[in-house]
Design a protein around this motif. Structure first.
Motif, mmCIF file in Angstrom:
data_model
loop_
_atom_site.group_PDB
_atom_site.id
_atom_site.type_symbol
_atom_site.label_atom_id
_atom_site.label_comp_id
_atom_site.label_asym_id
_atom_site.label_seq_id
_atom_site.Cartn_x
_atom_site.Cartn_y
_atom_site.Cartn_z
ATOM 1 N N ASN A 24 0.812 -1.215 0.000
ATOM 2 C CA ASN A 24 0.000 0.000 0.000
ATOM 3 C C ASN A 24 0.845 1.265 0.000
ATOM 4 O OD1 ASN A 24 -2.403 -1.508 0.027
ATOM 5 N ND2 ASN A 24 -2.330 -1.675 2.251
ATOM 6 N N GLY A 25 1.919 1.288 -0.775
ATOM 7 C CA GLY A 25 2.758 2.464 -0.900
ATOM 8 C C GLY A 25 3.785 2.643 0.203
ATOM 9 N N GLU A 26 3.867 1.691 1.128
ATOM 10 C CA GLU A 26 4.848 1.757 2.203
ATOM 11 C C GLU A 26 5.773 0.554 2.122
ATOM 12 O OE1 GLU A 26 2.855 2.147 5.943
ATOM 13 O OE2 GLU A 26 2.168 4.168 5.475
ATOM 14 N N LYS A 27 6.992 0.735 2.606
ATOM 15 C CA LYS A 27 7.970 -0.353 2.607
ATOM 16 C C LYS A 27 7.872 -1.079 3.950
ATOM 17 C CE LYS A 27 10.865 -0.627 -0.164
ATOM 18 N NZ LYS A 27 10.815 -1.243 -1.460
ATOM 19 N N VAL A 28 7.671 -2.400 3.865
ATOM 20 C CA VAL A 28 7.660 -3.239 5.064
ATOM 21 C C VAL A 28 8.778 -4.255 4.934
ATOM 22 C CG1 VAL A 28 5.215 -2.909 5.592
ATOM 23 C CG2 VAL A 28 5.900 -4.770 4.082
ATOM 24 N N MET A 29 9.335 -4.642 6.087
ATOM 25 C CA MET A 29 10.482 -5.540 6.076
ATOM 26 C C MET A 29 10.364 -6.556 7.188
ATOM 27 S SD MET A 29 13.397 -2.637 5.448
ATOM 28 C CE MET A 29 14.507 -3.519 6.445
ATOM 29 N N LEU A 30 11.029 -7.683 6.967
ATOM 30 C CA LEU A 30 11.082 -8.743 7.958
ATOM 31 C C LEU A 30 12.530 -9.162 8.112
ATOM 32 C CD1 LEU A 30 9.515 -10.839 9.731
ATOM 33 C CD2 LEU A 30 9.583 -12.333 7.724
ATOM 34 N N SER A 31 12.981 -9.238 9.359
ATOM 35 C CA SER A 31 14.329 -9.722 9.631
ATOM 36 C C SER A 31 14.330 -11.238 9.524
ATOM 37 C CB SER A 31 14.786 -9.303 11.028
ATOM 38 O OG SER A 31 15.976 -9.985 11.375
ATOM 39 N N ILE A 32 15.197 -11.767 8.688
ATOM 40 C CA ILE A 32 15.329 -13.206 8.551
ATOM 41 C C ILE A 32 15.900 -13.806 9.829
ATOM 42 C CG2 ILE A 32 16.520 -15.040 7.271
ATOM 43 C CD1 ILE A 32 16.411 -13.134 4.828
ATOM 44 N N ASP A 33 16.798 -13.070 10.494
ATOM 45 C CA ASP A 33 17.471 -13.581 11.683
ATOM 46 C C ASP A 33 16.568 -13.683 12.907
ATOM 47 O OD1 ASP A 33 19.856 -13.852 10.296
ATOM 48 O OD2 ASP A 33 20.540 -11.845 10.842
ATOM 49 N N ASN A 34 15.782 -12.624 13.179
ATOM 50 C CA ASN A 34 15.012 -12.628 14.425
ATOM 51 C C ASN A 34 13.496 -12.564 14.236
ATOM 52 O OD1 ASN A 34 14.399 -9.950 13.873
ATOM 53 N ND2 ASN A 34 15.894 -9.119 15.309
ATOM 54 N N GLY A 35 13.029 -12.502 12.988
ATOM 55 C CA GLY A 35 11.593 -12.481 12.729
ATOM 56 C C GLY A 35 10.920 -11.156 13.049
ATOM 57 N N LYS A 36 11.690 -10.130 13.344
ATOM 58 C CA LYS A 36 11.122 -8.825 13.678
ATOM 59 C C LYS A 36 10.613 -8.130 12.417
ATOM 60 C CE LYS A 36 12.080 -4.890 16.634
ATOM 61 N NZ LYS A 36 13.059 -4.227 17.495
ATOM 62 N N TYR A 37 9.459 -7.481 12.552
ATOM 63 C CA TYR A 37 8.790 -6.805 11.450
ATOM 64 C C TYR A 37 9.025 -5.306 11.561
ATOM 65 C CZ TYR A 37 4.739 -4.730 9.064
ATOM 66 O OH TYR A 37 3.927 -3.970 8.286
ATOM 67 N N TYR A 38 9.259 -4.647 10.423
ATOM 68 C CA TYR A 38 9.473 -3.204 10.381
ATOM 69 C C TYR A 38 8.574 -2.593 9.318
ATOM 70 C CZ TYR A 38 13.819 -4.487 12.728
ATOM 71 O OH TYR A 38 14.727 -5.001 13.595
ATOM 72 N N ASN A 39 7.974 -1.453 9.614
ATOM 73 C CA ASN A 39 7.240 -0.672 8.625
ATOM 74 C C ASN A 39 7.971 0.655 8.492
ATOM 75 O OD1 ASN A 39 5.570 0.942 7.105
ATOM 76 N ND2 ASN A 39 3.698 0.251 8.095
ATOM 77 N N LEU A 40 8.620 0.858 7.363
ATOM 78 C CA LEU A 40 9.417 2.074 7.160
ATOM 79 C C LEU A 40 8.595 3.231 6.622
ATOM 80 C CD1 LEU A 40 12.669 0.577 5.620
ATOM 81 C CD2 LEU A 40 12.120 0.992 8.017
ATOM 82 N N GLY A 41 7.370 2.980 6.206
ATOM 83 C CA GLY A 41 6.550 4.032 5.624
ATOM 84 C C GLY A 41 6.992 4.332 4.204
ATOM 85 N N ALA A 42 6.387 5.352 3.620
ATOM 86 C CA ALA A 42 6.677 5.697 2.226
ATOM 87 C C ALA A 42 8.048 6.362 2.080
ATOM 88 C CB ALA A 42 5.581 6.602 1.676
ATOM 89 N N VAL A 43 8.308 7.405 2.842
ATOM 90 C CA VAL A 43 9.587 8.122 2.713
ATOM 91 C C VAL A 43 10.719 7.260 3.266
ATOM 92 C CG1 VAL A 43 10.878 10.197 3.313
ATOM 93 C CG2 VAL A 43 8.445 10.365 2.779
ATOM 94 N N GLY A 44 10.468 6.580 4.375
ATOM 95 C CA GLY A 44 11.478 5.665 4.918
ATOM 96 C C GLY A 44 11.820 4.572 3.922
ATOM 97 N N GLY A 45 10.802 4.118 3.196
ATOM 98 C CA GLY A 45 11.036 3.122 2.160
ATOM 99 C C GLY A 45 11.895 3.667 1.039
#
Length: 97
Positions: A24-45
């Motif tokens: 939805n126009g935002e960058k989301v990420m998942l850490s392969i190592d620890n399973g932690k989820y991040y939402n960087l938003g549009a500009v952060g993405g």
């Protein structure tokens, strides 16, 4: 939150080990190592995309100022704070230039 600023010589680059996707126009990420989820938003993405290749903060800010309606100094300060957060989470690495 740290208010340290990156020097002009330091190179910022993505750390390895993260799966990134656009949602939805935002960058989301998942850490392969620890399973932690991040939402960087549009500009952060966008910043994440810019550090896919080793970049200085000046290069990142120059791109963002051209793409968004923001002044150079305000952008530099906000990008510096954001990159410090990414650094604290291990999402980026800093190398001497």
């Amino acid at each position: 939150m740290s208010t340290l600023s990156f020097s002009e010589q330091e190179i910022i680059v993505q750390s390895q080990g993260f799966l990134a996707s656009d949602m939805n126009g935002e960058k989301v990420m998942l850490s392969i190592d620890n399973g932690k989820y991040y939402n960087l938003g549009a500009v952060g993405g966008r910043i994440w995309e810019l550090v896919a290749v080793p970049s200085t903060i000046e290069t990142i800010v120059t791109h963002l100022v051209a793409e968004y309606e923001i002044g150079f100094e305000e952008c530099r300060q906000q990008v510096s704070v954001f990159l410090q957060q990414l650094l604290g989470e291990g999402l980026v690495q800093v190398q001497a230039g």
